[in-house]
Design an enzyme around this catalytic site. Structure first.
Site, PDB file in Angstrom:
ATOM      1  N   HIS A  27      -8.633 -37.066 -55.060  1.00  0.00           N
ATOM      2  CA  HIS A  27      -8.199 -38.387 -55.556  1.00  0.00           C
ATOM      3  C   HIS A  27      -9.083 -38.992 -56.797  1.00  0.00           C
ATOM      4  O   HIS A  27     -10.423 -38.939 -56.440  1.00  0.00           O
ATOM      5  CB  HIS A  27      -8.032 -39.340 -54.412  1.00  0.00           C
ATOM      6  CG  HIS A  27      -6.824 -38.878 -53.435  1.00  0.00           C
ATOM      7  ND1 HIS A  27      -5.753 -38.712 -53.569  1.00  0.00           N
ATOM      8  CD2 HIS A  27      -7.066 -38.669 -52.239  1.00  0.00           C
ATOM      9  CE1 HIS A  27      -4.881 -38.451 -52.559  1.00  0.00           C
ATOM     10  NE2 HIS A  27      -5.752 -38.309 -51.426  1.00  0.00           N
TER      11      HIS A  27
ATOM     12  N   THR B  89     -19.564  -3.752 -32.424  1.00  0.00           N
ATOM     13  CA  THR B  89     -19.550  -4.430 -33.783  1.00  0.00           C
ATOM     14  C   THR B  89     -20.854  -4.018 -34.714  1.00  0.00           C
ATOM     15  O   THR B  89     -20.663  -4.254 -35.837  1.00  0.00           O
ATOM     16  CB  THR B  89     -19.626  -6.056 -33.606  1.00  0.00           C
ATOM     17  OG1 THR B  89     -20.827  -6.415 -32.919  1.00  0.00           O
ATOM     18  CG2 THR B  89     -18.409  -6.337 -32.763  1.00  0.00           C
TER      19      THR B  89
ATOM     20  N   LYS C  91     -17.012  -7.298 -36.218  1.00  0.00           N
ATOM     21  CA  LYS C  91     -18.087  -8.060 -36.835  1.00  0.00           C
ATOM     22  C   LYS C  91     -17.713  -8.974 -38.037  1.00  0.00           C
ATOM     23  O   LYS C  91     -17.069  -8.559 -39.109  1.00  0.00           O
ATOM     24  CB  LYS C  91     -18.850  -7.032 -37.347  1.00  0.00           C
ATOM     25  CG  LYS C  91     -20.320  -7.316 -37.724  1.00  0.00           C
ATOM     26  CD  LYS C  91     -21.309  -7.994 -36.919  1.00  0.00           C
ATOM     27  CE  LYS C  91     -21.905  -6.786 -36.102  1.00  0.00           C
ATOM     28  NZ  LYS C  91     -23.029  -7.547 -35.126  1.00  0.00           N
TER      29      LYS C  91
END
Length: 288
Positions: A243, A57, A12
């Site tokens: 940058h 799950t 899960k």
């Protein structure tokens, strides 16, 4: 030609759990995103659809909530170990558990129960366990630790080919958003103090390194952690180069002595690397 089942896992992902601890009139908050992945005797569910070995799950999600209530949430590394050991120890078909946790910070406002979401980095933990009696590993970390040096950074002496337009420089802004993970030598660290100390090492090395490249800075940051924190044995980092380009103000009759920059968000250079001690124990095959 035979077709066979290869490595697999299931679980899960991204269970969001918020735990409020009420110490009288003063409250504390833990805000986590928990992902569980289990592996073991799972051949039949793939090959024939037999689910007898599968812990749903949904049950894994419910375990996260139940453990948050039953045990509370302290350091995320310890909570991850608690979950991982439970899944392996309680289920004979589960041989290995991987638990990844991201923690979102909250800062206290005036009053005992008001908070504002911390806009800084996210703390992370990654736990692997074969159960209480088996091998285990803990990787602590952070993401989105945004740092900037306004000077003290150079970049020159690089390859220049027919497509190179970047000019060498001996003075530039160096900025990045650090994602770092550091592997512990065992599972007995004092997780909170260790995290704070490693974070300080990363920041001190970034600020204190006169950089000739972001790669050099990455190595110095990892080396500082390993030099000063003996509970660690390996540091992995991913550092995008945020940058900053000097703006040409001559068309407006103005000079620009390294004062006004354009911050470009993409494309960006991405620097990744690992720094480790020569006696580091083997890492789990899938510690990522």
């Amino acid at each position: 030609m035979a077709i066979v089942l290869g490595p697999n896992r299931y679980g899960k992902a991204e269970t969001r759990v918020v735990r409020v601890t009420r110490d009288g009139g003063v409250h504390r908050i833990k805000d986590l995103n928990v992902s569980v992945a289990l592996s073991g005797d799972m051949d039949e569910v793939h090959l024939t659809g037999d689910n007898a070995a599968v812990l749903p799950t949904d049950s894994q999600k419910n375990t996260v909530f139940a453990f948050a209530r039953k045990y509370g949430i302290g350091e995320i590394e310890e909570f991850g170990l608690l979950l991982a050991r439970h899944f392996v120890d309680s289920q004979p078909t589960i041989a290995h558990a991987r638990v990844e946790i991201h923690e979102y910070g909250w800062d206290r406002l005036a009053g005992p129960h008001s908070f504002v979401r911390d806009g800084g980095e996210v703390r992370t933990a990654l736990v692997h366990s074969d159960g209480s009696d088996g091998p285990e590993s803990v990787v602590s970390g952070l993401t989105d630790l945004v740092v900037l040096n306004a000077t003290g950074s150079e970049f020159h002496g690089f390859i220049q080919d027919e497509y190179t337009t970047l000019a060498p420089t001996d003075d530039r802004i160096l900025a990045t958003a650090v994602t770092a993970q550091w592997r512990h030598r065992g599972t007995g660290s004092s997780w909170g103090p260790s995290y704070a100390a490693v974070r300080s090492c990363l920041l001190d090395a970034f600020a204190g390194t006169h950089s000739l490249s972001l790669q050099q800075t990455l190595f110095q940051m990892g080396r500082r952690v390993l030099d000063e924190r003996p509970e660690t044995c390996e540091v992995r980092m991913s550092m995008p180069n945020k940058h900053h380009f000097l703006v040409d103000l001559e068309p407006f009759g103005m000079d620009n002595d390294n004062e006004v920059y354009f911050a470009a968000d993409r494309p960006y250079g991405l620097i990744e690397g690992t720094v480790l001690t020569d006696d580091a124990p083997p890492a789990p095959a899938a510690w990522n």
